[in-house]
Design an enzyme around this catalytic site. Structure first.
Site, short mmCIF file in Angstrom:
data_model
loop_
_atom_site.label_atom_id
_atom_site.label_comp_id
_atom_site.label_asym_id
_atom_site.label_seq_id
_atom_site.Cartn_x
_atom_site.Cartn_y
_atom_site.Cartn_z
CG ASP A 22 -1.72 1.23 1.39
OD1 ASP A 22 -1.48 2.19 0.63
OD2 ASP A 22 -2.59 1.26 2.28
CE LYS B 293 -4.57 8.80 0.78
NZ LYS B 293 -5.19 9.59 1.84
C1 PLP Z 1 -1.86 4.12 3.87
C2 PLP Z 1 -3.19 4.40 3.25
N1 PLP Z 1 -3.85 3.41 2.64
C3 PLP Z 1 -5.03 3.61 2.03
C4 PLP Z 1 -5.64 4.84 2.03
C5 PLP Z 1 -6.96 5.01 1.34
O1 PLP Z 1 -6.83 5.80 0.23
P1 PLP Z 1 -8.11 6.28 -0.61
O2 PLP Z 1 -9.05 6.85 0.41
O3 PLP Z 1 -7.56 7.29 -1.54
O4 PLP Z 1 -8.68 5.09 -1.29
C6 PLP Z 1 -5.00 5.90 2.66
C7 PLP Z 1 -5.61 7.24 2.68
O5 PLP Z 1 -6.22 7.74 3.55
C8 PLP Z 1 -3.75 5.67 3.28
O6 PLP Z 1 -3.11 6.66 3.92
#
Ligand code: PLP
Lengths: 138, 405
Positions: B199, B225
Site C-alpha cells: 500500500d 494524495k
Molecule cells: C496508507 C493508506 N492506505 C489507504 C488509504 C486510502 O486511500 P483512498 O481513500 O484514496 O482510497 C490511505 C488514505 O487515507 C492511506 O493513507
C-alpha cells in the site's frame, strides 16, 4: 426562568465575544463548571456516537423535572453540552421536548461548525429529545 | 533545490484566508492541494479532447483514448513497471485493494489459507482482507509493531507457512510516518514463494518508488494524495499474477466476445477496467506526475524530509509532547498528542487560527489501540509547505494548550 429566557441570556452573554478563540475560551470555562459525571453512568448506552470525542448524556426525572448529567473527554465538547444543559436542565420533559433551541443558531454555532461537528450537535439534540420522550411516557 | 515560493504560486488555494488567517495546510496525508498545471490539463482535456475512450473510431474518441493510454505510459515509467499490461486504473487505493481482494477471493484464497497484514495498516488495507478471510474461511495474521513504530519483522518467517497466500502491508504508515523495510520483507516472502502487496498511498507522494527495485508483486496508490484529482488511483500487479486472476467487475470495455451463453474477456490491462473509466482522472494523474518530474522527485523527497525532521524537532522541544513512533527519518507524517489535551480540542482551536491538521483515528484504529489512545493529532507535509508554517503550527499548539491546560 423558562427555557427561552435562558436561551436569550446565553445569546446576550455570547454577543460581546469577538472571534472564535474567545468563544472557545468561554465554552472551555463553562465546560469546566459542569459537574463530573459518575463513572457508572459512562456506559455505552449513554454514549453518543457521531462525535470525534467521547460524550455521554443521561437524565433522570425529579419532581416532574428532567435532570441531565453529561460528560466528555474533550473540553470543547464538554462546553457545548454544558451550555445546552444550562438551558434545558430542571424543566419538565414536555417543555424541553417542545422548545426550539434557537440559541444554537444565534450564537453562530450551527453556521460555523463543520459538517462532522454539526452532526455531533444534531446527535446531542436527538438524544435529548429521546430522553424527554422516555420520561414523558413514564 | 526547491523554490517553495514559486511552487506555492502554483497552488491557488494556498493563498486563501481561513477565519481571517492565512491558510496553513498540513493535512496532506488526507489529500494534497492541486497545482494549476493539473487543473489546466484537465480543463484542456474537457475542452479539446473529451469523448468516451476505446469506443468510437471518430476523431475525439481516438484523441481521448490516446490521452488515457499516454497516462498509462506515464504511470508505468513513473513506478518503473515492466509493461503497460501491469498498470490498472482504479478509483483509488481503496478501490485497488478491493479489486485485488475480490479477484483473489474468487480464485486463489481457499479454506484455511492465510493472509498476513500488519498492525499499522489503514482500514482500507485491513477490512477487504478481513472480509475476504471470513467469506472464504481463511485467516488473517497480523505482524505487530513496537512502541517505536518498528515492525517486528523477525516474526515474519515463523508466520509464513504453505497456507500463506499474500502479505499486504503499507510502505509508509499514514499515522506514524514510518518507512517500513519493505525490500527485506519482500525478500523474506519471496523465499517462501509468497507474493507481496504494498500500500504505497503514503510513499508514492514523498519518495521515488520503483516497483522493479522493490520487487513487490502488487502496489497501489491514490492520485489525490499526490496532487492529482480525486477518483483516480493505480493497481500495479506483476503480469504473471494479473494474467491468472479473474476480473472482479465485468461489463463494457472489458469484453472480447459475448453472446448469451458465454464470453471471452479483453487482455490486460482492460480486463480489470470494466465500465467507462475515469479517463479525465487518468489525465490529471499523468499531469501530476509531469509536475513532480519537472520539479524533481528526488529534490522533493529531500525537501520534504528536511521539513518533517524540522517539525519533529520542533515538536520534541514542546512541553507535554507525546510523539507516536520514534522513527528516523519520518516520511510525510508525524502523529502526536499533548498530555492532558484532547486532540479534537486542540485541532478545533488551531482550525480557527487557519491551521489545518487532522485529529482522530486516521482510519487506523488498531494503531490507536496499540498506543491506548482514542486519537492523535497528525501533521503531514507536502512539497509546498515551509518551515514558517511549521512554526505557526507550533504557535497554534501553544495557544491551544494555553486555553486547554
Ligand atoms: C496508507 C493508506 N492506505 C489507504 C488509504 C486510502 O486511500 P483512498 O481513500 O484514496 O482510497 C490511505 C488514505 O487515507 C492511506 O493513507
Amino acid at each position: 426562568m423558562n427555557i427561552n429566557d435562558k436561551q436569550d441570556r446565553l445569546i446576550k452573554e455570547f454577543a460581546p465575544l469577538n472571534g472564535w478563540i474567545a468563544k472557545y475560551e468561554y465554552l472551555i470555562n463553562i465546560g469546566q463548571q459542569l459537574p463530573k459525571m459518575e463513572d457508572k453512568y459512562k456506559t455505552a448506552e449513554n454514549q453518543i456516537n457521531g462525535c470525534q470525542s467521547q460524550l455521554w448524556v443521561a437524565a433522570e426525572l425529579r419532581d416532574g423535572k428532567l435532570m441531565f448529567q453529561a460528560d466528555s473527554n474533550a473540553k470543547i465538547t464538554r462546553g457545548i453540552i454544558a451550555i445546552v444543559l444550562n438551558v434545558i436542565n430542571n424543566h419538565p420533559p414536555e417543555d424541553i421536548y417542545t422548545s426550539k433551541l434557537y440559541f444554537l443558531d444565534n450564537i453562530g454555532f450551527k453556521t460555523n461548525l463543520s459538517p462532522t461537528r454539526l452532526n455531533g450537535l444534531n446527535s446531542i439534540i436527538k438524544r435529548i429529545n429521546k430522553l424527554c420522550l422516555i420520561h414523558m411516557q413514564l | 533545490m526547491i523554490d517553495v515560493k514559486n511552487i506555492r504560486n502554483d497552488f491557488p488555494i494556498l493563498s486563501k484566508k481561513v477565519y481571517g488567517h492565512p491558510l496553513v495546510y498540513l493535512d496532506n496525508a488526507a489529500t494534497t492541494q492541486k497545482p494549476r498545471y493539473v487543473s489546466e490539463k484537465v480543463k484542456d482535456f474537457y475542452i479539446n479532447s473529451n469523448s468516451n475512450i476505446h469506443r468510437g473510431v471518430h476523431y475525439l474518441s481516438e484523441k481521448a483514448s490516446m490521452a488515457y493510454e499516454d497516462a498509462r505510459v506515464t504511470v508505468k515509467n513513473f513506478i518503473n513497471a515492466a509493461s503497460l499490461r501491469e498498470i490498472i486504473f482504479t478509483a483509488g487505493t481503496t478501490a485497488a485493494i478491493n479489486l485485488l481482494a475480490d479477484s483473489l477471493g474468487r480464485s486463489f484464497i481457499k479454506e484455511n489459507d492465510e493472509i498476513i497484514i500488519t498492525e499499522m495498516e489503514h482500514h482500507s488495507n485491513i477490512e477487504p482482507w478481513r472480509v475476504l478471510c471470513s467469506r472464504n474461511n481463511a485467516s488473517l495474521k497480523v505482524i505487530p509493531f513496537d512502541d517505536q513504530g518498528k515492525l517486528l519483522i523477525e516474526k515474519i518467517p515463523s508466520m509464513i507457512n504453505d497456507k500463506t497466500k499474500l502479505i499486504a502491508l503499507c510502505h509508509v504508515s499514514n499515522v506514524l510516518g514510518v518507512i517500513n523495510p519493505v525490500k527485506e520483507i519482500i525478500q523474506t516472502a519471496h523465499r517462501a514463494g509468497v507474493p507481496v502487496l504494498l500500500d504505497a498511498a503514503q510513499s508514492v507522494p514523498h519518495l521515488p518508488v520503483d516497483v522493479h527495485d522493490l520487487g513487490c508483486d502488487f502496489l497501489v496508490f491514490s492520485g489525490h494524495k499526490m496532487y492529482a484529482e480525486t477518483g483516480i488511483g493505480i493497481l500495479y500487479g506483476k503480469e504473471k499474477y494479473l494474467d491468472m486472476l479473474p476480473p472482479a467487475q465485468t461489463g463494457g470495455g472489458m469484453i472480447d466476445y459475448l453472446d448469451f451463453t458465454g464470453s471471452t474477456y479483453a487482455d490486460l490491462p482492460l480486463k480489470f477496467e470494466a465500465g467507462t473509466p475515469n479517463y479525465a482522472g487518468a489525465v490529471s494523474l499523468a499531469a501530476a506526475i509531469d509536475y513532480l518530474h519537472n520539479i524533481g522527485v528526488e529534490s522533493i523527497a529531500r525537501y520534504e524530509q528536511d521539513l518533517i525532521c524540522y517539525a519533529v524537532d520542533r515538536l520534541n522541544e514542546e512541553e507535554n509532547i507525546i510523539i507516536y513512533g520514534n522513527t528516523f527519518p519520518h516520511c510525510g507524517s508525524v502523529s502526536f498528542n499533548f498530555e492532558g489535551v484532547h486532540p479534537y480540542d486542540a485541532a478545533a482551536i488551531m482550525d480557527k487560527m487557519g491551521i489545518a491538521i487532522r485529529s482522530g483515528t486516521h482510519c487506523a484504529q488498531p494503531v490507536m489501540a496499540h498506543f491506548g489512545v482514542k486519537g492523535t493529532m497528525r501533521l503531514s507535509v507536502a512539497l509546498y509547505n515551509t518551515r514558517e508554517e511549521i512554526d505557526l503550527l507550533i504557535e497554534g499548539t501553544r495557544k491551544a494548550k494555553s486555553l486547554l491546560l
